[in-house]
Design an enzyme around this catalytic site. Structure first.
Site, PDB file in Angstrom:
ATOM      1  N   CYS A   1       0.805  -1.218   0.000  1.00  0.00           N
ATOM      2  CA  CYS A   1       0.000   0.000   0.000  1.00  0.00           C
ATOM      3  C   CYS A   1       0.844   1.278   0.000  1.00  0.00           C
ATOM      4  CB  CYS A   1      -0.977  -0.032   1.168  1.00  0.00           C
ATOM      5  SG  CYS A   1      -2.380   1.075   0.926  1.00  0.00           S
TER       6      CYS A   1
ATOM      7  N   ARG B   1     -12.417   5.506  -3.328  1.00  0.00           N
ATOM      8  CA  ARG B   1     -11.564   4.498  -2.701  1.00  0.00           C
ATOM      9  C   ARG B   1     -11.900   3.144  -3.292  1.00  0.00           C
ATOM     10  NH1 ARG B   1      -8.669   6.365   1.537  1.00  0.00           N
ATOM     11  NH2 ARG B   1      -7.853   4.366   2.217  1.00  0.00           N
TER      12      ARG B   1
ATOM     13  N   HIS C   1      -3.820  -6.083   1.717  1.00  0.00           N
ATOM     14  CA  HIS C   1      -3.707  -6.324   3.151  1.00  0.00           C
ATOM     15  C   HIS C   1      -4.306  -7.698   3.413  1.00  0.00           C
ATOM     16  CE1 HIS C   1      -3.368  -2.012   3.238  1.00  0.00           C
ATOM     17  NE2 HIS C   1      -4.590  -1.862   2.799  1.00  0.00           N
TER      18      HIS C   1
END
EC number: 6.3.5.13
Lengths: 422, 252
Positions: B100, B134, B197
């Site tokens: 990220c 997002r 993640h």
């Protein structure tokens, strides 16, 4: 829209028919509207504030149905008002989810607000911690009278700088307790940073000119099992509590500070403590049920800090432990948070059963912390039956996410008395 | 623990900026490398590197995570300061995993939504542009080398690969690097960048094995076969297999 109780539908109808209903009704309240928000502990704190105010003789309206968003508030109000739109309540104490609180305070300005903390909670819903802090800032700046802030949470403390006419009031911890309350920024090993003037949004690099912490209206001085010592008005007062866990006890300081702010000189000090001592945990916040003559505790875990504090608050010694992890929308879909919790404390006793949709994610997490896992049973009812049968003579504790808790309560309701949730 | 060595070989693992860039369970990646090394009979030596620290002398594996934009601002200058060292290590084949935020900063630049440019260190030939939406949710990608890669993405920066980077995986479900192509992550030499993640490594042990084997190769050691895993390691592998199957079927 979040699922759950389905209690928002009447509110939706009211919004369509009479969009000003909520504001008009809430404007009648002599003590005004109070908003409680933050990532952790809203439900328990709201319950405490309601009971503290009732103990001082006030009639309190609150959104008990767990609908902590605007439409849910409107629904709850409907059950409260007469046909002519009158309410007998003196004050409204509303628990609001951070994201929904913003819409609410733009419609109805609260007289007081209490902002508890900003921790990682379902980041997939809100994006980032700093975004959540900005949501709380909106609540603070729409408040008309006083804003009660957690002095020990760096992001909440900094909201003080956004206040204009509002009066800041702090609740805080004695220095000796700071290490019990790690914030997300001090997750890995470093000591929690006391708030500093002009710090960045990340902890750690404290400027050299750290300002002394302002005086707190209520300070939690010490905790000993289920009793605590608070300090306010320059006096120390100790009390036993039905609430367990350091984290609920710190929220008691928040509830005291807010209640004192609302009542000012009218607050009867002794009665505050008497009321506080009687507050029982809210559902799923360490509530105790009884199964086959043994206590069974449900501990709701929603985010890393809450899970850490839950593990920290309740000793696993002598207990059989189950962990139930779901990833429904209300729980948060992202499993990353399990890797921000350290499970070492469960190593000596192990975990009897791991369950829920993401049982294997949880089992994997425990394996990496070398915590023994008795069995992995994704189906909640099957797991509960096995868990109860496996440890007939032991007290039991279940750490569970929100939707897992609701399902487990339904199952437990078949075998023991469980307080109903509307 | 039984090991194949008389005294276990030490493998040095560096966590890059865990204080400011560790937001979505990125610690799980460091823990994965640490435990897998133990379960294979090596001795992991764990280091953390935060801004202003002295960079460890011996480095076998580097892992780094994501942060908020505020965290990225804090580490930017320090990262540019250690860039020459990181380039040398990458050129020498040192395995690295950047998730990220640090994936973005290992690229050439990250232009945020308000037009600020965060200069990256260019270890990976990628560029990132901040966008209003997002990209959030469960994601499954596929790689010929690592099989299905399973995780969770949550980012507003969209990353585009240059000619010197190959994607880590092809998106099967989810968004990946950006909304316009099907790539996820980037690789160059033994450096991997990804948005996943989860944490990424526990549920994708093939990637952990890749990092460890590259580190062993750099030390002139043969990789350990899967058969040499301790019982704890085998239990973890079984849980990971089941967790992967469940995760693949979950809604976005």
């Amino acid at each position: 829209m979040r699922g759950g109780s389905g209690s928002a539908l009447p509110g939706l109808l009211v919004e369509k028919i009479d969009p000003h209903f909520m504001r008009r009704t809430l404007d009648q309240l002599p003590f005004g509207v109070v908003v409680i928000s933050g990532t952790n502990g809203k439900t328990t704190t709201t319950k405490m504030v309601v009971e503290l105010l009732e103990g001082q003789g006030l009639t309190v309206f609150t959104n008990k149905t767990g609908s902590n968003f605007t439409r849910g508030v409107a629904s709850a109000l409907l059950g409260e008002v007469s046909l002519t739109g009158k309410t007998t309540a003196d004050i409204a104490i509303l628990e609001l989810d951070e994201a929904h609180a913003v819409h609410f305070v733009r419609a109805v300005a609260p007289k007081y607000s209490l902002l508890l903390n900003v921790m990682r909670d379902q980041l997939d819903r809100f994006g980032e911690i700093d975004t959540t802090a900005n949501l709380l800032r909106e609540i603070a700046i729409h408040t008309t009278d006083a804003v009660v802030l957690n002095r020990e949470d760096p992001r909440v403390f900094r909201l003080r700088d956004s206040l204009t006419s509002q009066r800041p009031v702090f609740f805080g911890l004695d220095e000796s307790l700071l290490s019990l309350f790690p914030n997300d920024d001090s997750l890995r090993g470093s000591a929690p940073q006391p708030p500093v003037e002009g710090g960045t949004a990340a902890a750690g690099d404290a400027p050299a000119t750290a300002l002394a912490r302002p005086e707190a209206d209520v300070t939690l001085l010490s905790i000993d099992g289920d009793s605590a010592v608070f300090e306010f008005d320059g006096k120390r007062v100790g009390t036993s509590l039905q609430l367990e866990g350091v984290y609920n006890i710190y929220n008691a300081a928040a509830a005291l500070a807010l209640t004192r702010t609302i009542l000012g000189d009218k607050a009867q000090r002794d009665q505050l403590i008497t009321s506080l001592a009687k507050v029982a945990p809210a559902f799923g916040r360490g509530e105790k049920l009884s199964v086959n003559g043994q206590p069974l505790e449900l501990v709701l875990v929603k985010n890393p800090s809450g899970f850490r504090l839950g593990l920290h608050s309740f000793s696993p010694e002598g207990y059989a432990t189950m962990i139930a992890i779901n990833d429904n929308y209300a729980d948060g879909r992202d499993m990353s948070w399990l890797w921000d919790v350290e499970f070492d404390s469960l190593r000596p006793a192990g975990v009897a059963t791991v369950t829920g949709i993401r049982a294997y994610d949880m089992a994997l997490r425990l394996q990496y912390d070398e915590v023994a896992v008795g069995s992995v049973v994704p189906d909640l009812s099957e797991a509960l039956a096995e868990f109860i049968a496996k440890a007939p003579n032991q007290p039991k504790r279940i750490f569970c996410t929100y939707t897992a808790m609701l399902a487990l309560r339904r199952e437990l309701g078949k075998i023991t008395t469980v307080e109903a949730i509307d | 623990m039984a090991t194949q060595h008389d005294s276990p070989t030490q493998i040095h693992v560096v966590q890059l900026y865990p204080r400011d860039m560790n937001i979505y369970g990125d610690f799980g990646n460091a823990l994965s490398v640490q435990r897998q090394l133990e379960w294979q009979g090596y001795e992991p030596v764990m280091h953390t590197y935060d801004p202003g620290d002295t960079f460890p002398k011996t480095v076998d594996i580097i892992v780094g995570g994501g942060g908020q934009d505020s965290g990225q601002g804090i580490v930017q200058d320090d990262l540019l300061g250690i860039a020459p060292r990181l380039h040398d290590l990458a050129d020498a084949g040192v395995p690295m995993l950047m998730i990220c935020g640090l994936y973005q900063m290992f690229g050439k630049f990250f232009r945020t939504i308000d037009g600020t440019t965060i200069t990256g260190i260019g270890v990976l030939d990628v560029e990132t542009i901040g966008k209003p939406e997002r990209l959030i949710g469960n994601i499954v990608t596929h790689s010929d080398e690592f099989g299905d890669i399973i995780g969770y993405e949550n980012h507003s920066g969209q990353t585009f690969l240059g000619t010197d980077a190959v994607p880590l995986g092809t998106v099967m479900q989810g968004e990946g690097n950006n909304t316009t192509d099907t790539t996820e992550g980037a690789r160059s030499r033994n450096v991997i960048g990804s948005y996943l993640h989860g944490s990424l490594l526990p549920k994708n042990p093939a990637l952990t094995t890749f990092l460890i084997n590259a580190a062993l190769h750099n030390r002139g050691l043969d990789p350990v076969g899967a058969g040499a895993l301790s019982a704890a390691g085998q239990a973890a592998a079984a849980f990971a297999r089941n967790a992967r199957e469940v995760a693949k079927k979950r809604p976005r």
